[in-house]
Each structure stands twice: as C-alpha cells, then as structure tokens.
Design a protein around this motif. Sequence first.
Motif, PDB file in Angstrom:
ATOM      1  N   LYS A   1       0.839  -1.193   0.000  1.00 26.69           N
ATOM      2  CA  LYS A   1       0.000   0.000   0.000  1.00 26.69           C
ATOM      3  C   LYS A   1       0.876   1.246   0.000  1.00 26.69           C
ATOM      4  O   LYS A   1       1.771   1.386   0.838  1.00 26.69           O
ATOM      5  CB  LYS A   1      -0.930  -0.008   1.214  1.00 26.69           C
ATOM      6  CG  LYS A   1      -1.988  -1.099   1.171  1.00 26.69           C
ATOM      7  CD  LYS A   1      -2.969  -0.975   2.331  1.00 26.69           C
ATOM      8  CE  LYS A   1      -4.057  -2.043   2.232  1.00 26.69           C
ATOM      9  NZ  LYS A   1      -5.049  -1.931   3.330  1.00 26.69           N
TER      10      LYS A   1
ATOM     11  N   GLU B   1      -2.028  -1.203  -3.789  1.00 27.92           N
ATOM     12  CA  GLU B   1      -2.943  -0.070  -3.726  1.00 27.92           C
ATOM     13  C   GLU B   1      -2.139   1.225  -3.738  1.00 27.92           C
ATOM     14  O   GLU B   1      -1.252   1.424  -2.908  1.00 27.92           O
ATOM     15  CB  GLU B   1      -3.791  -0.161  -2.455  1.00 27.92           C
ATOM     16  CG  GLU B   1      -4.892   0.875  -2.375  1.00 27.92           C
ATOM     17  CD  GLU B   1      -5.788   0.666  -1.172  1.00 27.92           C
ATOM     18  OE1 GLU B   1      -6.385   1.651  -0.700  1.00 27.92           O
ATOM     19  OE2 GLU B   1      -5.879  -0.490  -0.693  1.00 27.92           O
TER      20      GLU B   1
ATOM     21  N   GLN C   1      -2.326   5.474  -3.873  1.00 29.40           N
ATOM     22  CA  GLN C   1      -3.069   6.735  -3.876  1.00 29.40           C
ATOM     23  C   GLN C   1      -2.569   7.604  -5.021  1.00 29.40           C
ATOM     24  O   GLN C   1      -3.358   8.077  -5.828  1.00 29.40           O
ATOM     25  CB  GLN C   1      -2.900   7.456  -2.531  1.00 29.40           C
ATOM     26  CG  GLN C   1      -3.525   6.717  -1.364  1.00 29.40           C
ATOM     27  CD  GLN C   1      -5.010   6.470  -1.560  1.00 29.40           C
ATOM     28  OE1 GLN C   1      -5.746   7.365  -1.974  1.00 29.40           O
ATOM     29  NE2 GLN C   1      -5.462   5.254  -1.257  1.00 29.40           N
TER      30      GLN C   1
ATOM     31  N   GLU D   1      -4.967  -1.239  -7.446  1.00 28.20           N
ATOM     32  CA  GLU D   1      -5.909  -0.126  -7.357  1.00 28.20           C
ATOM     33  C   GLU D   1      -5.144   1.193  -7.439  1.00 28.20           C
ATOM     34  O   GLU D   1      -4.256   1.451  -6.629  1.00 28.20           O
ATOM     35  CB  GLU D   1      -6.712  -0.197  -6.055  1.00 28.20           C
ATOM     36  CG  GLU D   1      -7.571  -1.444  -5.929  1.00 28.20           C
ATOM     37  CD  GLU D   1      -8.382  -1.463  -4.646  1.00 28.20           C
ATOM     38  OE1 GLU D   1      -8.470  -0.395  -3.993  1.00 28.20           O
ATOM     39  OE2 GLU D   1      -8.921  -2.531  -4.290  1.00 28.20           O
TER      40      GLU D   1
ATOM     41  N   HIS E   1      -5.956   5.038  -7.240  1.00 27.51           N
ATOM     42  CA  HIS E   1      -7.078   5.873  -6.826  1.00 27.51           C
ATOM     43  C   HIS E   1      -6.942   7.320  -7.278  1.00 27.51           C
ATOM     44  O   HIS E   1      -7.954   7.995  -7.486  1.00 27.51           O
ATOM     45  CB  HIS E   1      -7.227   5.828  -5.306  1.00 27.51           C
ATOM     46  CG  HIS E   1      -7.589   4.467  -4.800  1.00 27.51           C
ATOM     47  ND1 HIS E   1      -8.813   3.887  -5.041  1.00 27.51           N
ATOM     48  CD2 HIS E   1      -6.881   3.555  -4.073  1.00 27.51           C
ATOM     49  CE1 HIS E   1      -8.858   2.699  -4.488  1.00 27.51           C
ATOM     50  NE2 HIS E   1      -7.697   2.461  -3.897  1.00 27.51           N
ATOM     51  N   GLN E   2      -5.733   7.814  -7.413  1.00 27.51           N
ATOM     52  CA  GLN E   2      -5.553   9.200  -7.830  1.00 27.51           C
ATOM     53  C   GLN E   2      -4.549   9.244  -8.986  1.00 27.51           C
ATOM     54  O   GLN E   2      -4.356   8.266  -9.674  1.00 27.51           O
ATOM     55  CB  GLN E   2      -5.094  10.047  -6.644  1.00 27.51           C
ATOM     56  CG  GLN E   2      -6.122  10.120  -5.509  1.00 27.51           C
ATOM     57  CD  GLN E   2      -5.666  10.990  -4.365  1.00 27.51           C
ATOM     58  OE1 GLN E   2      -5.039  12.032  -4.560  1.00 27.51           O
ATOM     59  NE2 GLN E   2      -5.971  10.570  -3.139  1.00 27.51           N
TER      60      GLN E   2
ATOM     61  N   ILE F   1      -8.218  -1.479 -10.861  1.00 31.32           N
ATOM     62  CA  ILE F   1      -9.056  -0.278 -10.773  1.00 31.32           C
ATOM     63  C   ILE F   1      -8.208   0.906 -11.222  1.00 31.32           C
ATOM     64  O   ILE F   1      -7.294   1.331 -10.513  1.00 31.32           O
ATOM     65  CB  ILE F   1      -9.577  -0.073  -9.342  1.00 31.32           C
ATOM     66  CG1 ILE F   1     -10.503  -1.223  -8.947  1.00 31.32           C
ATOM     67  CG2 ILE F   1     -10.306   1.260  -9.221  1.00 31.32           C
ATOM     68  CD1 ILE F   1     -11.037  -1.122  -7.527  1.00 31.32           C
TER      69      ILE F   1
ATOM     70  N   GLY G   1      -8.457   4.274 -11.533  1.00 37.35           N
ATOM     71  CA  GLY G   1      -9.099   5.537 -11.208  1.00 37.35           C
ATOM     72  C   GLY G   1     -10.563   5.413 -10.878  1.00 37.35           C
ATOM     73  O   GLY G   1     -11.101   6.204 -10.101  1.00 37.35           O
TER      74      GLY G   1
END
Length: 675
Positions: free
Chosen positions: A144, A164, A166, A184, A186-187, A206, A208
């Motif tokens: 992460k 994961e 960010q 993942e 996310h940003q 994933i 975004g």
Amino acid sequence: MIEVSKSSSKCKYVCTYLDFTFGWIESFKCDEDSVKDGYCIFHHPEYWKENKDEVREKFMKKVEDAINNNKELFCIGYNLPEINLSGKKFKASVYFVNTVFHEYADFSGAEFSSEVNFSEAKFFSKANFFGAEFSSEAEFYKAKFQVANFSGAEFQVANFSGAEFQRANFSLAKLQVANFSKAEFHQKTSFRETLFEKAVNFNHAILGVPYMEILPSHVANYNAIIDFYGAKFEKPSLAIFDFNNLSLTSFINVDTSRVDFRNIFWFPKDGGYAIHDEEAFKILHKRIREYPFKLMRLFSFILGSDKLIEQASYRLKNLAKYVKEQEKIGREYKWLIEEACKKTIKNKNASDFKRVYLTLSIHNEFIKNNEKLDLELANYVKSKKLELISYFKEDSKFFVPTVEIRSLTYLFLLSQKNLDYFIIRLNKLVDIIRDFNETSERIKAQVKGLIKQASYYIQQSTLKEKENLLNFLKEIEKKLNDVNVVDEMPLEKNMVYEAVMKPLIFARRQLFFLNEELDKEEYSLRNVLTVYRRLRENYEYNVDYETSGEFFIKEMELKRYASKLGIEEKSIWDYLFLTLYKWLANYGESYLRPILAMLITIIIFGLINAISNGLNSLNFKHIWHSLEDSVKTFFQMKELKDITMMQVAERAISPTLLGLLFLALRRKFERRFRH
C-alpha cells in the motif's frame, strides 16, 4: 499472521513469508531482544516514534552488514522511521514483508541484484524508488502506497498484483514483465513514456474508477487519472486490459492498435464510446475560448474599479462564443486600457497611477510572450505607459525604474538564451533613469547587479558577438554612473507594496495558470483523433465490429465538433458536410438511414409531382402514377427529354443517397468476410 512467542527475553513477533531460495513458505521468528510489551525496537508499533535515531541507526547497521557480507536482509514486519537507502547495492535477497514505513523511504538509485519482497508492506509517506534497478523478481503483492515514485526504475519481473496506490509515478520506467492485476490506482498515476518490454497485465485493476461505474459530470477534468502518454508496448499482444474501466485513462501518443482489450468499460456518450482524451480536449478548448474574457476580467480587477469591471463584463459577455476573435480582443483590450488611463489622469491620483502602470507592465510582458494574442497590443500598451509617465513625472522617478527592474529580473530568468534582447531592454531602462536626471543608490545597485549577471552569462556562453555585447554592457554601466544619486522614500511607505503588490501576486498566478492551459498541446485534435483511430483498428482486428463502429462514430463526431468551432483550420463547410453525413448514414455505419432517406425522397417528390397537376385531379391512381414516375426518376430510368425541374433536383439527390447506401453495405460486407 502474527503469533505470540513463549520466549520472554526475545521479541515475540512471528510470521510467515515466501522464501525465494527454496520457493516455499517459511516461518520468520525475530531474534532481537524485546524492549517493551514483548516486542523489539523494530516490531513494537509505537517504540519508533520516540526513538527514531536509535531505530534508524540499528536498522542501517543491519543493512550495511547484509551488503558487506552478501547476506540476506530480513526486515520483516519492521516499523521504520525515515530511512535513506539511496544508491545502496544489495546482492542477496531482501525481505520487507509486512514492513511499515511510517515516514519517507528513499530507495532512489538502489540496486537489487537478487529477489526483493515488499509484499503487504505499507508506505504511509512517500516511497521513492526513482532510478532503482531490480535485476531479479520484485514482489510488491498487496503493498500500500500513499505516494510512490518509480520514475526511471528498471524491472525484470515486477509483481504489483493487489497493490494499492493513492498516487504513483512510473514515467520513463522499464518493465520486462509486470503484473498489475487487481491493483488499485485511486488518484493521479503516470505511465508517461513507460516501456513495457514484454508482458504486462492489468486484469481487474481499478484505474481511477471501478469497473462499470459511470462518472458524474462534476469530476470532469483534462488531467487524466491514469496517464499513458507516450508509453510503448513492445509486445502489444501480451499487454492485457481485462475488466477495466478506462473512463479516466489517457492513451495520447500510444499505439493501442494491437493491445489486448477484453471486457473494457468505455464511457457511453452521444451514440458511441467516449474516451477521456476527447473530454479533456473539449474542456481545454472551452477554457481557451473563455481565456480572453478571463484576461479582461483579471485586468479590470487589478485596476480596482467596480465600474470598469461591470462595463468590461457587459461588453465582453459574448466574447467567449467566438474562436477567431483576435480583432475583438484587441479592440476591447484597448478600450479598457484607455478608460483606465483617462480615469487615472483625470483624478491625478498617484496611487491609481502606480496601480495602472504596474498592471500595464505585467500585461505588456505577457502579450509579448503570448503568440495567441495580438502582438500589436504591446506597442499600444507601451505608448500608454509613456503617456502616464509624462503626467506623473515626479511620482515616476523611483517607482518606474523599480517596476522595470522587477520585469527585467523576471525576463532574465526566462531569456538567458536570448541575452541580446535582455541587454537592449536593460539599455532602455538606463535611458529611462537618465531622463529623470537622478536616481537612488538602491536602484543603481540593482541595475548594476543585472549588468553583472548578464556579463557572467555572456562570458560563459559561446556567442560569436561575445566581445561586442560585453563592451555594450560597459557603455550601459558608464551611462548609469553619470546619473546623480539622491535619497528616496523608504519602500515600506511606498504604494508599490501597499496598493499594488498583492494584486500583482494574484495577477501573475492567474496569468500563469491561464497560460498553462493554453500549452496543453498534447490534447490537440490530431492526437485525440489518432487515439480513436487506433482503438477502432484494435477492435476491427479482433473482429468486434460493433465496438469498432462506436469508436468510428465518436471519431467523426469529434471532427464535426471541431469544425463547428473552427478548431485547427476546420471550417463551417466541414461541419455542414459532416452533419449531413451523420443524419443520412450515421457516418456510413447505417445502411437503413440511406434506404429511409431514399424512400422519403421518392415519396416527397412523387407527392409534389401529383399536387403540381392540380388538387382537383388528385386521386389514388394519379398519386400511384406519380410515385412510379418518381421511382424511375430517382433511379435514373426516365428519359431526359420528359423530365421537369423538380425531377432534375431528384436525379441530383439520387447519386448521393445511392452512394451512401453502397458505402454502408460495402463496410458491412468487408467486415463480415475480412477474417
């Protein structure tokens, strides 16, 4: 899985990990002495906070011991403060399984010759792997990251499955084999110019936004969440995207024609599939069209006149609707400047003079360096500045040189490669100072500082006219020395700061951001159309003609949009042609539309022909005869000597509709029998 050891003197931390040497699951038991609650300094979750130096020092000793003796490094489950392993070279396997990096972790330039395992590691601050080299397997399973920088890193085999992020940066990285399945992002994540040499897998990742999720309109932004700009897939058939939502992914300058897209969710819009790059293109060009209006509003705001803001808003409210409005921009810009100068001269207010003069100086520099605005405005602005100086001679003595010095300082940072232009401007500044017949010690020292900087860069350069430029600078300095020095008002009491500097800072920030938007050249019409074309070719190659057709429709819709606004030399005639092509044949994707248009044409001309003979003779037999006659005319079966003007028009329309029907049928036929 953490277990409790029965030992009281040793750390009780125990867990399992994958041993690279033997390829099976091993049990790790910490052999460090316990210091608190049965845990050692590394495994206690709170100990590191108050003993950062102790933890860091002992950790670095373990690292140096592993490097110097080619030993495996086991840091499993550690809690670490800020660490710096930049440039370290690890020849044996390294294990950071379940490690928690609470602060900045620097692995930049590190070399891992053997396997490295960061499985389920947690990075609560920035993880910097810039330029790191992974010569064997790199395991980041379920790791992460808050902010991960892998820019320029090189991987042989990288496993980021379940990881994961960010925010992440993989730009310019090289990955031979990479697995991002179920990862993942996310940003903001950058894969700009990343090289994927062999296989890469984004299965169920994933990117975004989750699979099948439609984004709300308020998240629209021209900055892609996942940016593959210029990325290269050397083995495109081994690049797999499966069960991904690519609504926020950019593929500008990426050859996607053979990438393996499976079960992809593309954003449905306007009868086709919209890509992020088109949305970015439209948002950007909308802002460009609004740009002159924003510039005017900003200018009037700095002048500090509510009346001018109101008048400017009224006069410019429709300006953003036009694309080629350069003449209107120039006219309205001159009007606003003229009004500001008139107001300033009429009121004879020194504060207004300083505010307006500084604003004109900012915009004069901005216009000169912006090709999208009328360059003749610069000369007009210059003339108004001189006009203001002539009316406010005494107030200009120290203020004007101060402003010009600031402009020259800013210009010097931008124009070190254009020193001759800088020297010309410097000479004009000294001439302004001489016109006032006197100056201050502060101003003279600042100008001499600029002369000294310019001399240094000229001496370091390879310019052919180096000696001439240096001599010219000496002449400028000599002219400056001849000016008398007098005392000036302290700057703290000067209106430069109180009335002007805050608006100036705001102005420069706004102008910078506005100009940044104009420089997003990667979202050009050509680049976005290329993305559509390559995706269309991809789906055609994989015999998915329905999806290919959806992308072709969106490609043509984008061309129609651009032609309506006149973007990149598209004209209104292009727009009219594409609009007609859309409604008559859906850009060649529909054979039913041309057939329907043919039937409507035959019926309309048949009825017109029947009515033209008089309403009294209008009956079913007469109408049927007229329709038969219209069919013959449409299919060019009627002799020319018997036709009327209306039938000439029908014969003229016929080839267009028949041609559209032929193109649509040929496309369907080619797709069916191509593979």
